[in-house]
Design an enzyme around this catalytic site. Sequence first.
Site, PDB file in Angstrom:
ATOM      1  CG  HIS A  56      18.115  32.554  -0.456  1.00 46.38           C
ATOM      2  ND1 HIS A  56      19.118  31.612  -0.594  1.00 46.38           N
ATOM      3  CD2 HIS A  56      18.404  33.518  -1.358  1.00 46.38           C
ATOM      4  CE1 HIS A  56      19.949  31.972  -1.544  1.00 46.38           C
ATOM      5  NE2 HIS A  56      19.546  33.140  -2.030  1.00 46.38           N
ATOM      6  CG  ASP A  58      21.486  36.248  -2.598  1.00 48.48           C
ATOM      7  OD1 ASP A  58      22.488  35.519  -2.513  1.00 48.48           O
ATOM      8  OD2 ASP A  58      20.425  35.899  -3.129  1.00 48.48           O
ATOM      9  CD  GLU A 158      21.899  31.334  -4.167  1.00 43.90           C
ATOM     10  OE1 GLU A 158      20.806  31.326  -4.744  1.00 43.90           O
ATOM     11  OE2 GLU A 158      22.421  32.364  -3.705  1.00 43.90           O
ATOM     12  CG  HIS A 185      23.282  30.101  -8.567  1.00 45.19           C
ATOM     13  ND1 HIS A 185      23.419  31.081  -9.522  1.00 45.19           N
ATOM     14  CD2 HIS A 185      22.409  30.590  -7.657  1.00 45.19           C
ATOM     15  CE1 HIS A 185      22.661  32.120  -9.204  1.00 45.19           C
ATOM     16  NE2 HIS A 185      22.034  31.839  -8.071  1.00 45.19           N
ATOM     17  CG  HIS A 231      19.226  28.246  -8.003  1.00 46.50           C
ATOM     18  ND1 HIS A 231      18.993  29.141  -9.037  1.00 46.50           N
ATOM     19  CD2 HIS A 231      19.273  28.980  -6.866  1.00 46.50           C
ATOM     20  CE1 HIS A 231      18.913  30.367  -8.531  1.00 46.50           C
ATOM     21  NE2 HIS A 231      19.069  30.296  -7.230  1.00 46.50           N
ATOM     22  CG  HIS A 252      15.911  31.045  -2.893  1.00 46.25           C
ATOM     23  ND1 HIS A 252      16.775  30.013  -2.627  1.00 46.25           N
ATOM     24  CD2 HIS A 252      16.492  31.728  -3.921  1.00 46.25           C
ATOM     25  CE1 HIS A 252      17.817  30.070  -3.441  1.00 46.25           C
ATOM     26  NE2 HIS A 252      17.659  31.103  -4.251  1.00 46.25           N
ATOM     27  CG  ASP A 321      15.966  35.402  -4.048  1.00 51.42           C
ATOM     28  OD1 ASP A 321      17.158  35.473  -3.682  1.00 51.42           O
ATOM     29  OD2 ASP A 321      15.632  35.174  -5.217  1.00 51.42           O
TER      30      ASP A 321
END
Length: 441
Positions: A56, A58, A158, A185, A231, A252, A321
């Site tokens: 993961h 971002d 995600e 999420h 999540h 993650h 993450d």
Amino acid sequence: MPAWMILQVTSGSCVFRMQSVMRLAILSYLCGLISAYSERDRVHELMYKYPLIDGHNDLALQLRILYNNRLSQIDLRNVSKLTTDISRLQVGHVQAQVFAVYVLCGAQEKDAVRLTLEQIDVIRRMCTEYRDLELVTSAQELKNSALRHKIACLLSIEGGHSIDSSLPALRMFYQLGVRSMALTHTCNTPWAESSSTRYNVYQRTNNSLTQFGKAVVVEMNRLGMIVDLSHTSWETARAVLKVSKAPVIFSHSSSYSICNHSRNVPDWVLRELKKNRGLIMINLHSGFIACRNQANVSTVADHFDHIRKVIGSESIGIGGDYEGALQFPLGLEDVSKYPALIQELLRRNWPEDELAGVLRLNFLRVFEEVERVRDEFSGILPSEVQVPLEEVQNPCRLVLKRPDIGGRQSTSSRANDEPRGHKSLLLWTIVLLLSSPFAMY
């Protein structure tokens, strides 16, 4: 013995002892250097042979926030204001990166699908415009990418709000290269429950995964798309683990027993994950590692040790993450620092074959098993299950049906106006005839 001889002997003994101490100190220092070098060398040899697949990252979110997805304004080989760039991925021995396709929960019921398409676009562009990166869509392509010394890019949505409760949208995202999706999420969807209570939307009781949610999981199995439970609420995770025929992942997340944050995974869910042959890829965000903003490499290793004790190393991966959180442990500040984590695990006597699994082989196994289930489902047609309208409650969702009563009234009103229109036309015709030269005859 004369005093001068005693003094000489004593002096010689002191010199000898001082020389011995110096030699020992130098020897100890050299041994330390050799040991430290050997340790680092061992880590790099291991990670060269088994380069990391990170579950993961971002980066795409930061490209949206900082550059509005204008890749022309940035050199991804070196980005000082971020924790991720190509150079540091290479230093950290990251050979494959799962890039998150994330849009804010505030886009749910609005333009989440459009924003998701734009985030897919920027990742696809990034991974095709830079020759060190390569977009992959299968386990075999991922392995082939390693042979070409490329950093493989995998696409992962995600948050299930990105598909707007539509299986056709899910299938189209698969066609664009998406190979994983987190069901939620920080907001509930109409069909799955989040671990977060930040958004007060789609609240349900004793229904953490609806019938449509189960259809989403089954369709992901049929497509060969990895189900991601990071999540989701624990009850949603439990329900998914009962439905999914393929291994699932937490891309993650960390151990709830070490840090009791709702985003982490309790031991009872870990045991269900092991039965599923799934994978938990440990998150490095300090808030999930230490339940506070300060942590170090040792704190992270505690999560690895605990999860290994509960379900074994074959169920563990790494999902850093980076770019999705603000605080990371001391010594793991960016993606180049992954060797420090592997070094700490080696110090804790983790065998190299288990670390090879954590770094790479465990994720490849899951990916290949997901593809095997897809192949077993090859004779099954795409699902036509639709979410019930009463479950969506979306004012922006167009419903194809006959106009309502108000619409019929306006149509009727227009129909009633038609005679008046004909009368007006007739009156104008008479006026024109009377005013023409022929009117006098």
